[in-house]
Design a protein around this motif. Structure first.
Motif, PDB file in Angstrom:
ATOM      1  N   ILE A   1      51.552  42.688  23.919  1.00 23.28           N
ATOM      2  CA  ILE A   1      50.108  42.712  24.156  1.00 23.28           C
ATOM      3  C   ILE A   1      49.376  41.883  23.106  1.00 23.28           C
ATOM      4  CG2 ILE A   1      48.068  44.193  24.107  1.00 23.28           C
ATOM      5  CD1 ILE A   1      49.865  46.400  25.332  1.00 23.28           C
TER       6      ILE A   1
ATOM      7  N   LEU B   1      46.413  33.898  25.296  1.00 22.23           N
ATOM      8  CA  LEU B   1      45.458  33.733  26.393  1.00 22.23           C
ATOM      9  C   LEU B   1      44.135  33.168  25.892  1.00 22.23           C
ATOM     10  CD1 LEU B   1      44.788  34.154  29.374  1.00 22.23           C
ATOM     11  CD2 LEU B   1      44.133  36.512  28.819  1.00 22.23           C
ATOM     12  N   LEU B   2      43.683  33.620  24.739  1.00 28.93           N
ATOM     13  CA  LEU B   2      42.446  33.090  24.170  1.00 28.93           C
ATOM     14  C   LEU B   2      42.573  31.611  23.850  1.00 28.93           C
ATOM     15  CD1 LEU B   2      41.470  36.026  21.759  1.00 28.93           C
ATOM     16  CD2 LEU B   2      40.365  35.404  23.921  1.00 28.93           C
TER      17      LEU B   2
ATOM     18  N   SER C   1      50.370  38.041  23.519  1.00 32.83           N
ATOM     19  CA  SER C   1      49.875  37.456  24.768  1.00 32.83           C
ATOM     20  C   SER C   1      48.362  37.341  24.781  1.00 32.83           C
ATOM     21  CB  SER C   1      50.357  38.299  25.958  1.00 32.83           C
ATOM     22  OG  SER C   1      51.767  38.310  26.048  1.00 32.83           O
ATOM     23  N   THR C   2      47.673  38.318  24.214  1.00 32.04           N
ATOM     24  CA  THR C   2      46.211  38.258  24.170  1.00 32.04           C
ATOM     25  C   THR C   2      45.737  37.062  23.347  1.00 32.04           C
ATOM     26  OG1 THR C   2      46.025  40.656  24.399  1.00 32.04           O
ATOM     27  CG2 THR C   2      44.116  39.490  23.512  1.00 32.04           C
TER      28      THR C   2
ATOM     29  N   VAL D   1      48.098  41.374  31.117  1.00 34.74           N
ATOM     30  CA  VAL D   1      47.786  40.300  30.168  1.00 34.74           C
ATOM     31  C   VAL D   1      48.755  39.128  30.349  1.00 34.74           C
ATOM     32  CG1 VAL D   1      47.584  39.678  27.737  1.00 34.74           C
ATOM     33  CG2 VAL D   1      46.819  41.929  28.506  1.00 34.74           C
TER      34      VAL D   1
END
Length: 395
Positions: free
Chosen positions: A363, A370-371, A366-367, A311
């Motif tokens: 996680i 990223l979106l 970062s997720t 990720v």
């Protein structure tokens, strides 16, 4: 990989995991000041399709940024860590700041399509630094001595390898034009803050883990989970060599840009998946062989760490594309979101997941980042109007 092997050396060549914990803390703090020293100057220089600055000016700006990074790192370390670890952390940070300065030479070499020089430099820094670190900790049983030897190895690589080869492409004397430098720093400030914000995703959960459960706990986490960083680094080096070309195509031929982006992504996922599979299946054997049976009860830490590495790699990939497109707002908002989520969730998730908390926090943060960045990338791509290439052709 060599950074992880240093963690192993810190465990094997000293007593207990506390030495590895101090080293892991030093690595995390150096990651916090790295964005200030680097200031995204390599990515900016490599994607400088309009010749905004000379290579000497970029080196001059690196001197300014490196000095600021050391000062900020020193103040942060004094305020937030055990005074006994101050000197070790600062020497290690100095070694990484010097390595960051060498990226100025690497950017010049990349622009001239001599990435073989860069690869050899990384090999010399990695293996030379690892050997020097092991010699220092073996001869003196001291993490301070080990970090001093590491710093000396990086300096020697820079002086005797990087500098002579960079000189083949022009002068390497740093030039500081304060007006241009201040303007550039002001323009890139949001990007430096993005890197700092993204480094918080790693630093804050680890530092909180160390304060709640002790340096031994952080040493155990670092020893088991940090190998996943190898995957992240591998993914980064997949796209870095073609980043300039990708940005050029986005501005000149969007269909070819999509094709190149798809190939990078496929290779990206393939390498990441293969690496994860190897660590997933052989992780217990590898870590048991390296650390001994005392590490086996903690093997469960590697699975979320592997997911975090993938990720995070995609976050940096998306962030670098946004930077190449000069979408500073998209970069900044993604970083702010990641840092905010980290600060909010670190304490409750540490109490819930214990040694796994740095990976779980990373996680989640970062997720979401990223979106956010992905939405800005889609918007930027739709707005692009292809023009004639102004990037130097490399045959």
């Amino acid at each position: 990989m060599c950074n992880w092997l240093m963690t192993i050396a810190a465990v094997r060549l000293s007593s207990g995991f506390d030495t590895a914990g101090v080293l892991a803390l030093a690595m995390s703090i150096s990651n916090l000041v790295f964005p200030i020293a680097e200031y995204r100057l390599r990515t900016v220089q490599v994607t400088d399709v309009h010749g905004e600055h000379t290579s000497q000016e970029y080196l001059g700006m690196r001197l300014i940024a490196s000095s600021a990074a050391l000062i900020i790192g020193g103040v942060y370390t004094l305020l937030t860590t055990n005074p006994n670890a101050f000197l070790v952390i600062m020497i290690y940070t100095l070694s990484q700041v010097i390595a960051t300065y060498l990226e100025g030479f690497h950017a010049t070499q990349q622009r001239s399509m001599r990435m073989d020089y860069i690869g050899i430099s990384y090999l010399l820094q990695g293996f030379g630094g690892l050997i020097a670190f092991c010699v220092g900790i073996t001869l003196f049983n001291s993490l301070l001595a080990a970090t001093l030897f590491l710093t000396a190895a990086i300096i020697i690589t820079g002086v005797f390898y990087d500098a002579p080869r960079a000189r083949r492409f022009g002068s390497i004397r740093p030039v500081i034009r304060w007006r241009n430098a201040i303007t550039t720093f002001a323009k890139l400030f949001p990007l430096a803050m993005v890197n700092a914000a993204l480094s918080i995703v790693t630093l804050v959960p680890r530092q909180h883990l160390s304060s709640v459960m002790g340096e031994d706990a952080l040493g155990i986490y670092a020893s088991v989970a940090v190998p996943a960083v190898i995957i992240q680094a591998s993914a980064t080096y997949i796209y870095t060599p073609v980043l300039g070309r990708l940005i050029e195509l986005m501005m000149t031929d969007k269909s070819k840009a999509v094709s190149l982006l798809a190939r990078i992504t496929i290779f990206f996922v393939a390498v990441g998946t293969a690496s994860c599979a190897i660590f997933w299946m052989a992780g217990e054997w590898i870590l048991g062989l390296v650390f001994g049976s005392e590490i086996i009860p903690y093997i469960y830490l590697i699975q979320p760490a592997l997911l975090l590495s993938l990720v995070t790699a995609f976050v940096w990939f998306t962030n670098d594309i946004l930077l190449g497109l000069r979408d500073y707002i998209g970069c900044l908002l993604g970083g702010i979101v990641a840092a905010g989520v980290t600060v909010i969730t670190t304490s409750p998730l540490t109490h819930r997941f214990g040694l796994n908390s740095p990976s779980i926090v990373g996680i989640v943060a970062s997720t979401i980042a990223l979106l956010v960045m992905g939405l800005f990338l889609v918007r930027d791509y739709r707005r692009l109007t292809p023009t004639r290439s102004s990037f130097p052709e490399n045959k």
